[in-house]
Design an enzyme around this catalytic site. Structure first.
Site, PDB file in Angstrom:
ATOM      1  CG  HIS A  72      -1.826   4.473   4.918  1.00  0.00           C
ATOM      2  ND1 HIS A  72      -1.632   4.474   3.759  1.00  0.00           N
ATOM      3  CD2 HIS A  72      -2.036   3.456   5.321  1.00  0.00           C
ATOM      4  CE1 HIS A  72      -1.730   3.227   3.408  1.00  0.00           C
ATOM      5  NE2 HIS A  72      -2.172   2.370   4.374  1.00  0.00           N
ATOM      6  CB  CYS A 113      -0.993  -0.154   1.123  1.00  0.00           C
ATOM      7  SG  CYS A 113      -1.863  -1.575   1.190  1.00  0.00           S
ATOM      8  CE  LYS A 135      -5.342   4.328   1.977  1.00  0.00           C
ATOM      9  NZ  LYS A 135      -4.556   5.562   2.242  1.00  0.00           N
ATOM     10  CG  HIS A 151      -6.315   1.162   1.028  1.00  0.00           C
ATOM     11  ND1 HIS A 151      -5.194   1.454   0.161  1.00  0.00           N
ATOM     12  CD2 HIS A 151      -5.531   0.566   2.204  1.00  0.00           C
ATOM     13  CE1 HIS A 151      -4.122   1.176   0.857  1.00  0.00           C
ATOM     14  NE2 HIS A 151      -4.183   0.644   1.838  1.00  0.00           N
ATOM     15  CD  GLU A 188      -1.976   8.013   9.094  1.00  0.00           C
ATOM     16  OE1 GLU A 188      -2.835   7.231   8.922  1.00  0.00           O
ATOM     17  OE2 GLU A 188      -1.523   8.854   8.249  1.00  0.00           O
ATOM     18  CG  PHE A 191      -0.159  -6.019   4.315  1.00  0.00           C
ATOM     19  CD1 PHE A 191      -0.395  -5.347   5.302  1.00  0.00           C
ATOM     20  CD2 PHE A 191      -0.914  -6.659   3.409  1.00  0.00           C
ATOM     21  CE1 PHE A 191      -1.906  -5.314   5.746  1.00  0.00           C
ATOM     22  CE2 PHE A 191      -2.340  -6.762   3.751  1.00  0.00           C
ATOM     23  CZ  PHE A 191      -2.791  -6.019   5.040  1.00  0.00           C
TER      24      PHE A 191
END
Lengths: 412, 78
Positions: free
Chosen positions: A302, A162, A334, A339, A313, A398
């Site tokens: 994010h 991502c 998002k 996403h 975050e 990830f």
């Protein structure tokens, strides 16, 4: 080090098939999330996603070319057409070797893998298309875009889940800053709303299953967030050295002043709860820009709508900014488009640049019930008429990979 | 035009993204219709699938023009 500026942006997103439509729908607080139409979701826990709607690649590329591209590549090539159309410029023959392409893709051609594997099982290996491999590989977005644009400089795909799109922008910015190239096309592309894609993320319990309220399902920083929503699309930026942009009389939308990257060195998919890896990346971008953290007034977060990301975050932002964290206007795109995985950093950087160029900060929708642990200002009331001086765009993936790019309003 | 010829031409139009009036009997796949080697492989596969037959590599190499493809398939399907 050369100064690097953004001179054009383009997007294909769940909020619209071009940058202006996407941006206007973002500011209007709309959601691009709905029921999945690409396949029958009867057996799937999650039946909703942020799909790109009514996308017709043949507006920009001919039918034969379009058939030889996976959807993520079609998004990227169509975005590239719009990028140069809006720039009112094309790469001259004499500059081709000084112009490159870096497009991040998190997964690649899942649709092709599904289709060809079914064919393999049904009809055997002799029925596999000779285009299967070239179509599915993640770097084909960069490959096809370079063909479209005539860019013979560095040609790279960053695959960091991502964070792919943001790593691409960081690498492209670096190439210009250190003098490897004068012009870079960069960003991210992804299209993985497919049976394997949804089943895979469902197996991880990563996706929201709020199927009865698609537009409310993606709710970053809200107390009732239950997972992310898959999206798709592409977001591209045209970067140039300041001298190159000025020499051709380009309109400058923003400056790229810093890039930071880090690794969590912690877990395959979960960030450490103190957000230390995310904080390292944000701090590195700010340090590279040689600016005091207190000058940062906007973060394009994010903000995935997962329990862990939004909590970590928030903690990471507090770690980097201290009390100033509460003064920063934050938005989570998002919440409105889902996403976009490898494309997320690309499209969100496009919005970050628009934020600086247009003097308005997007909002975050669906933050109805504040999470006491996510107590920063996420513009839950909607877009804010405010000229931000800086925009820090965050992406975390990830593998514990973190990337942050810092844009500054261009003031000459 | 035979049914086979019409179907072959239809496949060529679809696979190579060319217009139907370009697909004349004497048109060469590479020189006239802009096909590359991957296009040719896929085109042969599409014809094998449509007509439920096998065209081996040696035979495939002799298919240079539209008329070669039609002749080969008409012969194969009898």
């Amino acid at each position: 080090m050369k100064r690097v500026v953004v001179t054009s942006v383009a997007a294909v997103s769940p909020l619209g098939n071009d940058v202006e439509t996407s941006w206007q729908n973002l500011l209007a607080g709309k959601s691009g999330v709905g029921l999945i139409t690409k396949f029958d979701t009867a057996e799937y826990d999650t039946k909703i996603a942020g799909e790109v709607k009514d996308f017709d690649p043949t507006i920009y590329i001919n039918k034969k070319e379009a058939r030889r591209m996976e959807t993520f590549t079609q998004f990227a090539v169509c975005a590239c057409k719009m990028l140069f159309r809006d720039a009112g410029w094309s790469i001259p023959e004499s500059e081709k070797d000084r112009a490159g392409t870096i497009i991040g893709v998190g997964l690649g051609g899942l649709h092709s893998i599904e289709e060809m594997h079914s064919k393999l099982l049904e009809k055997g290996p002799s029925r596999i298309s000779p285009f299967f491999i070239p179509i599915l590989i993640a770097n084909m977005a960069a490959g096809q875009v370079s063909i479209e644009a005539g860019a013979m400089g560095p040609n790279i795909c960053t695959t960091t889940a991502c964070a792919s799109g943001t790593h691409a922008i960081g690498a492209a910015y670096t190439d210009i800053a250190i003098g490897r190239a004068d012009v870079m096309i960069c960003g991210g592309a992804e299209s993985t709303i497919s049976e394997l894609g949804v089943a895979g993320f469902n197996a991880m319990k990563a996706l929201s299953v709020r199927n009865d309220e698609p537009e409310k399902a993606s709710r970053p920083f809200d107390a009732d967030r239950t997972g992310f929503i898959m999206g798709e699309g592409a977001g591209l930026l045209l970067l140039e050295s300041l001298e190159h942009a000025q020499a051709r009389g380009a309109t400058i939308l923003a400056e790229v002043v810093g890039f930071g990257a880090s690794g969590d060195a912690y877990h395959m998919t979960a960030p450490p709860e103190d957000g230390s890896g995310m904080a390292l990346a944000m701090a590195a971008a700010i340090r590279e820009a040689k600016v005091d953290p207190s000058a940062i007034d906007h973060i394009n977060a994010h903000g995935t709508s997962t329990k862990l990301n939004d909590l970590c975050e928030t903690r990471a932002i507090k770690k980097v900014f201290g009390d100033h964290a509460y003064n920063i206007a934050i938005c989570a795109n998002k919440s409105q488009m889902g996403h976009l995985l490898g494309a997320a950093g690309g499209v969100e950087a496009v919005f970050a640049v628009k934020t600086l160029a247009e003097g308005i900060i997007p909002g975050t929708i669906n933050r109805d019930t504040p999470d006491p642990e996510c107590d920063l200002d996420v513009c839950a009331d909607g877009p804010r008429q405010k000229q931000a001086e800086y925009a820090l765009s965050n992406s975390f993936g990830f593998g514990g990979t973190n990337a942050c790019v810092l844009f500054k309003r261009f003031t000459g | 035009m035979s049914d086979v010829a019409a179907k072959v031409k239809e496949i060529i139009v679809e696979q190579l993204g060319v217009s139907a009036d370009e697909v004349v009997d004497g048109a060469a796949f590479v020189e006239d219709l802009g096909a590359d080697s991957l296009d040719l492989t896929e085109l042969i596969m599409a014809m094998e699938e449509e007509f439920d037959l096998e065209i081996d590599d040696e035979q495939a190499q002799k298919i240079i023009k539209v008329q070669d493809a039609i002749a080969h398939i008409e012969k194969a399907v009898g």
